[in-house]
Design an enzyme around this catalytic site. Structure first.
Site, mmCIF file in Angstrom:
data_model
loop_
_atom_site.group_PDB
_atom_site.id
_atom_site.type_symbol
_atom_site.label_atom_id
_atom_site.label_comp_id
_atom_site.label_asym_id
_atom_site.label_seq_id
_atom_site.Cartn_x
_atom_site.Cartn_y
_atom_site.Cartn_z
ATOM 1 N N GLU A 257 48.634 67.067 101.152
ATOM 2 C CA GLU A 257 48.510 68.631 101.441
ATOM 3 C C GLU A 257 48.031 69.168 102.719
ATOM 4 O O GLU A 257 46.495 69.339 101.854
ATOM 5 C CB GLU A 257 48.262 69.401 99.761
ATOM 6 C CG GLU A 257 48.647 70.766 100.760
ATOM 7 C CD GLU A 257 47.258 71.718 100.528
ATOM 8 O OE1 GLU A 257 47.044 72.203 101.782
ATOM 9 O OE2 GLU A 257 46.878 72.093 99.759
ATOM 10 N N CYS A 291 43.480 76.920 103.536
ATOM 11 C CA CYS A 291 45.051 76.033 104.578
ATOM 12 C C CYS A 291 46.303 76.763 104.447
ATOM 13 O O CYS A 291 46.740 76.709 105.663
ATOM 14 C CB CYS A 291 44.896 74.400 104.100
ATOM 15 S SG CYS A 291 46.159 75.317 101.772
ATOM 16 N N GLU A 388 44.551 75.026 114.307
ATOM 17 C CA GLU A 388 43.871 75.984 112.849
ATOM 18 C C GLU A 388 42.221 75.920 112.689
ATOM 19 O O GLU A 388 42.072 75.227 113.453
ATOM 20 C CB GLU A 388 44.183 74.579 111.936
ATOM 21 C CG GLU A 388 44.027 75.425 110.646
ATOM 22 C CD GLU A 388 44.101 74.495 109.213
ATOM 23 O OE1 GLU A 388 44.226 73.440 109.392
ATOM 24 O OE2 GLU A 388 44.414 74.350 108.124
HETATM 25 P P1 NDP Z 1 38.834 66.301 106.401
HETATM 26 O O1 NDP Z 1 40.399 66.051 106.321
HETATM 27 O O2 NDP Z 1 38.486 65.378 107.389
HETATM 28 O O3 NDP Z 1 38.739 65.827 104.711
HETATM 29 C C1 NDP Z 1 38.650 66.212 103.421
HETATM 30 C C2 NDP Z 1 38.463 64.606 103.340
HETATM 31 O O4 NDP Z 1 38.938 63.877 103.565
HETATM 32 C C3 NDP Z 1 37.252 65.115 102.590
HETATM 33 O O5 NDP Z 1 36.771 64.732 101.425
HETATM 34 C C4 NDP Z 1 36.689 63.644 103.505
HETATM 35 O O6 NDP Z 1 35.510 63.431 103.229
HETATM 36 C C5 NDP Z 1 38.054 63.125 103.415
HETATM 37 N N1 NDP Z 1 37.533 62.171 104.362
HETATM 38 C C6 NDP Z 1 37.663 61.963 105.633
HETATM 39 N N2 NDP Z 1 38.039 61.311 106.654
HETATM 40 C C7 NDP Z 1 38.647 60.165 105.762
HETATM 41 C C8 NDP Z 1 39.302 58.912 105.636
HETATM 42 N N3 NDP Z 1 39.410 58.533 107.239
HETATM 43 N N4 NDP Z 1 40.227 58.689 104.162
HETATM 44 C C9 NDP Z 1 39.811 58.740 103.008
HETATM 45 N N5 NDP Z 1 39.520 60.334 103.534
HETATM 46 C C10 NDP Z 1 38.897 60.929 104.046
HETATM 47 O O7 NDP Z 1 38.240 67.428 106.652
HETATM 48 P P2 NDP Z 1 36.664 68.385 107.222
HETATM 49 O O8 NDP Z 1 35.886 69.046 106.194
HETATM 50 O O9 NDP Z 1 36.555 67.584 108.316
HETATM 51 O O10 NDP Z 1 37.541 69.063 108.187
HETATM 52 C C11 NDP Z 1 38.326 68.813 109.558
HETATM 53 C C12 NDP Z 1 39.491 70.227 109.888
HETATM 54 O O11 NDP Z 1 39.866 70.087 108.449
HETATM 55 C C13 NDP Z 1 38.675 71.572 109.117
HETATM 56 O O12 NDP Z 1 38.452 72.317 109.888
HETATM 57 C C14 NDP Z 1 39.562 72.475 109.022
HETATM 58 O O13 NDP Z 1 40.943 73.049 109.895
HETATM 59 C C15 NDP Z 1 40.747 71.109 108.140
HETATM 60 N N6 NDP Z 1 40.266 70.994 106.844
HETATM 61 C C16 NDP Z 1 42.007 71.801 105.937
HETATM 62 C C17 NDP Z 1 41.901 71.721 104.493
HETATM 63 C C18 NDP Z 1 43.277 72.175 103.504
HETATM 64 O O14 NDP Z 1 43.486 72.892 102.877
HETATM 65 N N7 NDP Z 1 44.596 72.265 104.182
HETATM 66 C C19 NDP Z 1 40.880 71.839 103.927
HETATM 67 C C20 NDP Z 1 39.617 71.458 104.681
HETATM 68 C C21 NDP Z 1 39.428 71.325 106.171
HETATM 69 P P3 NDP Z 1 34.177 64.549 103.809
HETATM 70 O O15 NDP Z 1 34.452 65.507 102.896
HETATM 71 O O16 NDP Z 1 32.875 63.541 103.230
HETATM 72 O O17 NDP Z 1 34.052 64.212 104.850
#
Ligand code: NDP
Length: 785
Positions: A257, A291, A388
């Site tokens: 998602e 999102c 985004e």
């Molecule tokens: P990420 O996709 O990096 O993070 C989402 C989750 O994945 C977090 O728990 C993160 O851990 C984890 N994660 C990060 N890298 C990896 C990896 N290589 N393998 C497995 N898990 C991983 O989103 P961000 O928090 O960095 O946000 C960045 C951008 O993403 C935002 O600016 C926004 O645009 C988008 N976003 C979209 C969301 C949605 O609901 N569609 C939600 C959040 C963000 P950790 O938090 O420790 O980095």
């Protein structure tokens, strides 16, 4: 007159933090375990920058321990049965309700979101999710009887709705008999840790829920762990793609998602005052860190200036401040990293010449705040219209005609949600199916419920969360256990090898079949087809990249099939079966010729093919959607829609039945297909285009390209204009398809080198095929008083 502060008490949440000495361990196998690295990271309150707690950093060993615990707990949890699990999920729901204020306050302190939202939206929806899935656990044995649990599920969630995302992931996984290891986002781990306390309070068996905190590397260890059978991820498209690549070929199921740039479409007859409140919900809810935020405002030109004026007036009255103040509208941005991202993208938008407007007041200085922002006169190609932003930034564009609105709405790589505003129900329901997005809200925005599925089209990811459609993400067909490592052995004993060489073949010159026309291959090459004894039968065209490109273009050009009713498609399918029956003997001869099976066995394959076409003809107007009973005053239509243009890579075995069993369900649901038939025995497929030509199948519905299976598959898997791909072949081929399809995140269905007996109806046909040929769009329509 001024608003005074109305602070919510944080007493209970502070007590919870203090009870853990503000230092949190990992929750593994029902107990708190110190991280093996001994490392911790800080969690802060973004509204005050105050440190809340130290959180354990889980490393690979901790992840392994958590997965082991989940694996150990799996058997008993599955065997406890649906009713047993329903009791636990119900107990969790009750416990969340009893501690709802603590959850809401802690969430607001950790994430920065207004207490009004966490108290009235997030946490009630969390409880609702556990209630709803307690019900699905109870009903699993009867409603999902052909499916079983998958195993240990790795779940990775973001920071924007920490507790709600936990519920969306854990409730259905547990209900369907799986155990979980969940990693919250590093910025927002606290409510997941409070949830661990709840799991203990209700006596959830050890190992069923494990919470491991940490950074992205912790998530990556979970993704790569061999004993994790599925990854459920919410977060950025970038990380979603990393996960797709990392799991390719492993057989791990994934649901993603991801991001969005969702259109909020306003037609000139809309009630503009309601629209303004809708926009507040769409883009200023949770500081726009949503999102499915309605971040692209598309407004009909005749009312654009009037609407912008109203929006600016409303923006001026919005209040930004401490998340625990009950009278604020917009809280803090989750972290300084995210704040910087927003600031940079807004600056980029300004540099690109778009008009930026912000209210006259200033944000509080002590935390990470950003004011509501409106960009107007934005060019559709501008970075702020495509990227985004994930912040409180609305980007507005105008349109003149309805078709221009649809074009603009779909001018994005994403497809998560959309909302349509008009007082004309005909117009709303005319536009809804044209929008490529998993959710369409009509005269509302950002409404959610456990009974409705949520998830994306295109690069917004795949899979659904919520509703019956969401349950399949946590189940696998029972039939999967019966699939074989080798294709079904063909009996050639009754055919004499020498005699086979003497039988003159059915002389024809097979061609490619593209856009309803027989076509010579671009490269001008053919390859030899031999029977199973090695005797030459025929030559067939060797298609190449250009032929694939032409076939994809043709499949997009032919739209009449998609526009036909299920009833009309059913008639065409029955007619195909009729025409095949008329030429059954000829098709059986062809099968015998290629495979050296007895005529009797070949006849069986043709007969099974005719029956299979009937099966999907029958379903063409019966694969219905649902009307979901959501908790808001909406009727929510869950509509199965065609995936679009699909590639179907047929099995090599069962030359006719393998082709029919994979192509017909795909087209029954309205898809156009590019088919790569059996590489070794393609002549049943190339004969079949003559059936298509006489059966009223619109040109471009089925396009056939023969040639090297893996080469053609790879071209299709990489192609950005192919929306979905099915592959029946080797384990390596399956891995290649999953890897190469990552760029546009096309929907994939591969066999990981496991073979079906296509003659067996249990394995060779079923609703599972139709599920993979469709995706569910949920359309929310205001309903009732
Ligand atoms: P990420 O996709 O990096 O993070 C989402 C989750 O994945 C977090 O728990 C993160 O851990 C984890 N994660 C990060 N890298 C990896 C990896 N290589 N393998 C497995 N898990 C991983 O989103 P961000 O928090 O960095 O946000 C960045 C951008 O993403 C935002 O600016 C926004 O645009 C988008 N976003 C979209 C969301 C949605 O609901 N569609 C939600 C959040 C963000 P950790 O938090 O420790 O980095």
């Amino acid at each position: 007159m001024e608003y005074g502060p109305a602070p919510e008490s944080n007493k209970e949440s502070v007590a919870f933090l203090d009870a853990h000495k503000r230092k949190f361990s990992l929750f593994i196998n029902g107990t708190w375990v110190k991280p093996s690295s001994g490392e911790y990271f800080e969690s802060i309150n973004p509204a005050t920058k105050e440190k809340l707690a130290d959180i354990a950093e889980a490393n690979e060993k901790d992840v392994d321990d958590a997965v082991k615990a989940a694996k150990k707990g799996l058997k008993a949890w599955a065997e406890i049965g649906g009713h047993g699990r329903a009791r636990y999920l119900y107990a969790i729901a009750r416990q969340i309700q009893k501690h709802s204020r603590n959850f809401a306050v802690l969430e607001s302190m950790d994430n920065g979101k207004p207490i009004r939202e966490s108290r009235d939206i997030d946490i009630p929806l969390v409880a609702r999710h556990f209630y709803h899935h307690a019900g699905w656990a109870q009903l699993m044995d009867t409603e999902m009887k052909d499916y079983k649990e998958i195993g240990v599920i790795g779940q990775i969630i973001p920071w924007n709705f920490p507790m709600l995302m936990l519920a969306w992931k854990i409730a259905p996984a547990l209900a369907m008999g799986n155990t979980v290891v969940l990693k919250p986002a590093e910025f927002t781990s606290l409510t997941a840790l409070l949830f661990a306390d709840i799991c203990k309070q209700v006596g959830l068996p050890d190992g069923v829920v494990n919470i491991i905190t940490g950074h992205g590397s912790t998530g990556a260890s979970l993704v790569n762990h061999p004993d994790v059978s599925k990854i459920a991820f919410t977060g950025s498209t970038e990380v979603g793609k990393i996960i797709r690549r990392a799991t390719a070929g492993t057989g791990k199921k994934i649901s993603l998602e991801l991001g969005g740039k969702s259109p909020f479409i306003v037609f000139e007859d809309a009630d503009l005052d309601s629209v303004v409140e809708g926009i507040v919900d769409a883009i200023w809810f949770n500081q726009g860190q949503v999102c499915c935020a309605g971040s692209r405002l598309l407004v009909q030109e005749s009312v654009a200036e009037k609407l912008y004026k109203k929006i600016r007036a409303r923006m001026e009255t919005l209040r930004v401040g401490n998340s625990l103040d009950k009278s604020i509208d917009i809280g803090a941005i989750v972290d300084k990293v995210q704040l910087k991202t927003i600031e940079e993208l807004v600056q980029q938008g300004r540099n690109e010449g778009n008009i930026c407007w912000q209210p006259s007041w200033t944000c509080p200085a002590e935390g990470y705040f950003y004011p509501p922002t409106l960009f107007t006169n934005v060019s559709p190609s501008s970075s702020i219209a495509q990227e985004e932003i994930f912040g409180p930034v609305l980007v507005a564009m105008s349109f003149r005609s309805h078709s221009e609105a649809v074009k603009l709405a779909n001018n994005t790589r994403y497809g998560l949600a959309s909302s349509i505003w008009t007082e004309n129900i005909n117009l709303a329901l005319d536009i809804a199916p044209q929008i490529k997005a998993g959710t369409v809200w009509i005269n509302c925005s950002n409404v959610f419920d456990a009974a409705s599925g949520f998830g994306g089209y295109r690069e917004s990811g795949y899979g659904r969360e919520g509703g019956k459609e969401g349950l399949y993400e946590y189940l696998k067909p029972k039939i999967d256990g019966q699939l074989s490592d080798k294709p079904l052995k063909i009996d050639t004993k009754t055919i004499d090898k020498k005699q086979a060489a003497l039988v003159p073949n059915i002389d024809r010159t097979p061609k490619l079949y593209i856009g309803g026309k027989q076509a010579r291959p671009d490269g001008g090459n053919s390859y030899d087809i031999k029977d199973s004894f090695g005797n030459h039968i025929s030559e067939v065209p060797k298609g190449n990249r250009k032929d694939i490109r032409n076939a994809v273009e043709a499949a997009h050009a032919g739209t009449s099939w998609a526009g036909m009713t299920g009833h009309a498609r059913a008639q065409v399918l029955f007619y195909i079966a009729e025409n095949l029956a008329t030429r059954a003997g000829e098709f059986a001869d062809r099968i015998s010729e290629m495979t050296n099976q007895s005529k009797k066995d070949a006849n069986k394959e043709v007969e099974a093919s005719i029956q299979r076409i009937y099966y999907y003809a029958a379903f063409a107007d019966k694969y219905d959607g649902h009307v979901h009973h959501t908790t808001v005053k909406n009727v929510t239509l869950a509509m199965p829609e065609r995936v679009g243009v699909m590639a179907v890579i047929c099995p090599d075995e069962s030359p006719l039945l393998g082709f029919i069993s994979t192509v017909i369900p795909a087209i029954a649901m309205g898809n156009s297909v590019i088919v790569v038939p059996s590489e070794t025995a393609p002549l049943s497929a190339t004969d079949f285009y003559q059936i298509l030509e006489t059966s009223d199948v619109p040109a471009s519905t089925i396009n056939i390209v023969t040639g090297n299976k893996e080469e053609l598959t790879n071209e299709l898997a990489k192609h950005d204009d192919v929306d979905g791909i099915w592959y029946f072949g080797t384990a390596q081929g399956s891995k290649d398809v999953e890897t190469l399809s990552t760029d546009n995140l096309k929907r994939t269905w591969v066999n990981y080198g496991k073979y079906r007996n296509w003659l067996d109806a249990e394995q060779g046909e079923g609703a599972e095929f139709l599920r993979h040929a469709t995706e569910i769009k949920n359309i929310w329509i205001p309903y009732g008083a």
